[in-house]
Design a protein around this motif. Structure first.
Motif, short mmCIF file in Angstrom:
data_model
loop_
_atom_site.label_atom_id
_atom_site.label_comp_id
_atom_site.label_asym_id
_atom_site.label_seq_id
_atom_site.Cartn_x
_atom_site.Cartn_y
_atom_site.Cartn_z
N LEU A 2 1.28 -1.56 -0.32
CA LEU A 2 -0.04 -0.42 0.14
C LEU A 2 0.97 1.01 0.17
N THR A 3 0.77 2.47 -0.42
CA THR A 3 1.25 3.72 -0.33
C THR A 3 0.49 3.79 0.96
N VAL A 4 1.41 5.39 0.95
CA VAL A 4 1.30 6.01 2.15
C VAL A 4 -0.05 6.54 2.28
N ARG A 8 -3.77 5.64 4.84
CA ARG A 8 -4.18 6.47 5.83
C ARG A 8 -5.81 6.24 4.70
N LEU A 9 -6.15 5.85 4.13
CA LEU A 9 -7.20 5.60 3.18
C LEU A 9 -8.46 5.19 3.77
#
Length: 142
Positions: A2-4, A8-9
């Motif tokens: 996962l990306t940052v 967060r989402l």
């Protein structure tokens, strides 16, 4: 991976769901499910108390009384339980169930009477000690 932004989402979605569950548990009702409590499973019966339930019974032209389930009239047990008070106030409304049966099953014998029966099960140390039935509302074809 996962990306940052994705993490967060996912964190925000988890926090929102947790807040909805908490609020629903404190202030919610069955209508708020799955974020509200499902109260029918949230309590226990007194092991020395009474358990009262209702069911529908019909009388055929032969005089035989039969227990009626959802397939007979389209009325589910939970709906019956919710409407018992109305049937007691105005038993003539039970005629609609006889009509529903006639429409759903035109090849079967018609109902000449429809009754709401309450089953009272008295418990003693969580075991069935006594059981009584009582007709609380009745419509009869005239």
């Amino acid at each position: 991976m996962l990306t940052v932004r994705g993490r967060r989402l996912r964190g925000v979605a988890t926090a929102v769901a947790a807040c909805l569950l908490l609020a629903g548990s404190v202030w919610g009702s069955d209508d708020d499910f799955p974020f509200g409590p499902f109260r029918m499973y949230a309590g226990v019966n007194d092991p020395n108390g009474d358990v009262v339930s209702s069911y529908l019974q019909a009388v055929l032209p032969s005089g035989k009384a039969i227990r009626v389930d959802e397939r007979g009239t389209g009325l589910r047990r939970a709906e019956l339980e919710a409407e018992v008070g109305g049937f007691i106030k105005d038993p003539a409304t039970l005629q609609t169930l006889a009509q529903a049966h006639a429409e759903l099953h035109p090849d079967e014998a018609p109902y000449i009477a429809v009754q709401v029966v309450q089953l009272d099960q008295h418990l003693h140390h969580a075991a069935l000690a006594e059981q009584t039935t009582k007709i609380v509302a009745q419509w009869r074809r005239t």
